[in-house]
Design an enzyme around this catalytic site. Structure first.
Site, PDB file in Angstrom:
ATOM      1  N   ASP A   1      -3.090  -4.684  -0.217  1.00  0.00           N
ATOM      2  CA  ASP A   1      -2.553  -5.812   0.263  1.00  0.00           C
ATOM      3  C   ASP A   1      -3.088  -6.476   1.621  1.00  0.00           C
ATOM      4  OD1 ASP A   1      -0.934  -4.378   1.909  1.00  0.00           O
ATOM      5  OD2 ASP A   1       0.731  -5.356   1.352  1.00  0.00           O
TER       6      ASP A   1
ATOM      7  N   MET B   1       0.729  -1.204  -0.107  1.00  0.00           N
ATOM      8  CA  MET B   1      -0.128   0.027  -0.167  1.00  0.00           C
ATOM      9  C   MET B   1       0.939   1.138  -0.202  1.00  0.00           C
ATOM     10  SD  MET B   1      -2.752  -1.415   2.807  1.00  0.00           S
ATOM     11  CE  MET B   1      -3.827   0.057   2.898  1.00  0.00           C
ATOM     12  N   HIS B   2       0.377   2.408  -0.153  1.00  0.00           N
ATOM     13  CA  HIS B   2       0.763   3.682  -0.043  1.00  0.00           C
ATOM     14  C   HIS B   2       1.896   4.344  -1.038  1.00  0.00           C
ATOM     15  CE1 HIS B   2      -1.594   3.044   3.663  1.00  0.00           C
ATOM     16  NE2 HIS B   2      -0.554   2.363   4.026  1.00  0.00           N
TER      17      HIS B   2
HETATM   18  O1  LIG Z   1       1.749   0.312   4.983  1.00  0.00           O
HETATM   19  C1  LIG Z   1       1.285  -0.852   5.005  1.00  0.00           C
HETATM   20  C2  LIG Z   1      -0.203  -0.924   5.508  1.00  0.00           C
HETATM   21  O2  LIG Z   1      -0.468   0.566   5.990  1.00  0.00           O
HETATM   22  C3  LIG Z   1       1.847  -2.119   4.774  1.00  0.00           C
HETATM   23  O3  LIG Z   1       1.364  -3.315   5.325  1.00  0.00           O
HETATM   24  C4  LIG Z   1       1.951  -2.242   3.201  1.00  0.00           C
HETATM   25  O4  LIG Z   1       0.885  -2.227   2.740  1.00  0.00           O
HETATM   26  C5  LIG Z   1       3.091  -3.390   3.007  1.00  0.00           C
HETATM   27  O5  LIG Z   1       2.836  -4.503   3.235  1.00  0.00           O
HETATM   28  P1  LIG Z   1       3.578  -5.865   3.237  1.00  0.00           P
HETATM   29  O6  LIG Z   1       4.704  -5.859   1.799  1.00  0.00           O
HETATM   30  O7  LIG Z   1       4.284  -5.996   4.491  1.00  0.00           O
HETATM   31  O8  LIG Z   1       2.589  -7.014   2.977  1.00  0.00           O
END
Ligand SMILES: O=C(CO)[C@@H](O)[C@H](O)COP(=O)(O)O
Ligand SMILES: Nc1ncnc2c1ncn2[C@@H]1O[C@H](COP(=O)(O)OP(=O)(O)O)[C@@H](O)[C@H]1O
Length: 497
Positions: free
Chosen positions: A239, A81-82
């Site tokens: 995700d 995300m983000h």
């Molecule tokens: O920043 C967040 C949720 O706000 C993280 O959970 C990212 O979405 C990355 O996820 P992974 O690569 O650890 O699955």
């Protein structure tokens, strides 16, 4: 038999799953890509590395099976995300993507709070934190004005990959929530937020629902990947939203714990009224008209992979993690805090850093491995304490992500949380969730709940062991005292990096 593909664009790697109509994962492939940290607090990836990884993983997936590409009816995504991907008017990437775990934006988050703090929380349902996309956009605007002036659109990581595969530029709703530029309850871009910070709304792409078909593959991408050009491509999801779907977290009171690069404890929210006063995030779910709340450990699996990479680079994860079994709960008096890139929940603090407390000459490497696993798990307990303080306790937690491969770590979660931990047949929750979005988008199932009843299969439940629960309760009390005791000290050490 017909099939769908789930593409999980993680932070450490892309994982692709080929799933049949009954929900069986018939093949999987994975391709890693690098993470660049050019300065303390920076975390970037090259979107071209994602494309190379996705294409190579799909090619590998197809080579592993006899399934005809024309039998693969649909494909969808789960995305880290983000991350900010800035595009010019021709769709070219203007700079490396600034990721969710990049904390260079402390000044911009302070600016947002000072300008419209309370209104911001009311609209976006979140506090402005370094990891979210709006502060990253503001950082580029302030620090790289020439690049910002060329920007015609911004997208998130999996939306960029989908754009390259279909030629359609859209942003999917559950991920768009993580930009903190969305009116979360109203499911639309917030003009008020854009106006407050001088962001033209024209930079925000059209929104698309997770199960909506955005198109099919471009002939060029079909040719290079080996997929059929008619493969239907669906929006996909953030995700953690996809992880929740793949874990069957689709009803109130259901919760999951994810150990990927980040760590997450998440629960389903039926509407946008849940109020954790900004202590937890609240985002749109990839399930229609639903929401979820979550707390995030910035470096969960990343703490373990940093430790392994630094001290045992040639060892595989499984024996490395299993070596912790030769230690004991509490690692012979060693405590680890996983703040190695700062922290998000419960401490929104970009300058805290990790620590080993209680190092003793009798301790072995196995104690250090165990302390790392325990410290990460205690950071999840911190999130569960916030839920408990808000009246939410969970009968069980579904565990997903790379960390859920380890029976030792699953039992540790049950003991630290004093809650049964459910292991599924595949730990690839986000990839399975992405495949489920394609399955529902294709009309194979009327709802994600119907699909989950078929696709989500429990493998084992880990019950808390009362003796270990008692030990971990005492250790957790020590763990809680480490943050206030190390906050200022570790911040001072950043100058020496
Ligand atoms: O920043 C967040 C949720 O706000 C993280 O959970 C990212 O979405 C990355 O996820 P992974 O690569 O650890 O699955
Ligand atoms: N065998 C294993 N046992 C426990 N943890 C593991 C194992 N293999 C990988 N991991 C952890 O899983 C993490 C990767 O999980 P994953 O869900 O693939 O992350 P992401 O989606 O962020 O790329 C790694 O950082 C590592 O710490």
């Amino acid at each position: 038999m017909k099939y769908v593909i789930g593409v999980d664009l993680g932070t450490s790697a892309v994982k692709v799953l080929l799933v049949d109509q009954k929900g069986a994962v018939v093949a999987q492939a994975s391709q890693p890509y690098p993470l660049s940290q050019p300065k303390p607090g920076y975390s970037e990836q090259d979107p071209e590395d994602w494309m190379r990884g996705v294409t190579a993983a799909i090619q590998e997936l197809l080579a592993k099976t006899d399934v005809a590409p024309t039998d693969i009816e649909g494909l969808s995504y789960s995305g880290q995300m983000h991350g900010l991907v800035l595009l010019d008017a021709q769709g070219n990437v203007l700079r490396p993507a600034i990721l969710w775990n990049d904390t260079r934006t402390t000044a911009q988050t302070a600016e947002i709070t000072a300008k419209i703090g309370a209104q911001f929380l009311a609209i976006t349902r979140n506090r402005p934190l370094e990891g979210f996309t709006l502060p990253k956009l503001l950082w580029v605007k302030e620090n790289e004005p020439v690049i910002f002036a060329q920007a015609a659109a911004f997208v998130l990581p999996k939306d960029y990959v989908r754009y390259r595969m279909t030629g359609q530029l859209e942003m999917e709703l559950s991920d768009a929530a993580g930009t903190v530029m969305l009116d979360v309850a109203g499911k639309k871009w917030s003009q008020a937020i854009c106006d407050a910070f001088g962001i033209p709304v024209s930079l925000c792409p059209p929104l698309v629902e997770a199960t909506a078909q955005v198109g099919t593959l471009t002939p060029a991408y079909a040719a290079v990947s080996g997929l059929a050009p008619a493969t239907a491509v669906f929006g996909g999801g953030a995700d953690n939203a996809c992880g929740a779907i793949g874990a069957g977290v689709l009803q109130p009171q259901q919760a999951m714990c994810s150990i990927g690069t980040s760590g997450v404890v998440l629960t389903y929210e039926p509407d946008a009224t849940a109020d954790y006063h900004g202590q937890l995030h609240l985002f749109n779910h990839a399930a229609p008209n639903a929401f979820y709340s979550m707390g995030v450990t910035l470096a969960a699996g990343y703490s373990l992979s940093w430790f392994k990479h630094t001290f045992a680079p040639d060892e595989d994860f499984t024996p490395f993690v299993n070596s912790a079994a030769t230690s004991i709960p509490g690692a012979h008096g060693l405590l680890f805090t996983p703040y190695i890139v700062g922290e998000r929940t419960p401490y929104a603090d970009a300058t805290i850093r990790g620590s080993f407390i209680g190092v003793d000459s009798k301790q072995t490497r196995a104690d250090f491995v165990r302390a790392v696993l325990e410290g990460i798990t205690f950071s999840f307990r911190d999130i569960l304490e916030i839920y408990a303080a808000n009246g939410k306790t969970f009968k069980q937690l579904v565990s997903i992500g790379g960390g859920a491969k380890s029976p030792l770590w699953l039992q540790m979660q049950a003991d630290v949380f004093n809650t049964p931990i459910v292991r599924l047949t595949s730990e690839q929750g986000p990839g399975l969730g992405a495949a489920m979005l394609a399955a529902v988008g294709l009309g194979w199932f009327a709802t994600l709940q119907d699909c989950a009843a078929q696709f989500v299969q429990v493998k084992q439940v880990y019950q808390p062991d009362p003796a270990a629960v008692a030990q971990y309760q005492k250790l957790y009390e020590c763990y809680r005292d480490v943050y206030p005791a190390t906050k200022d000290l570790t911040a001072r050490l950043i100058d020496f990096q």
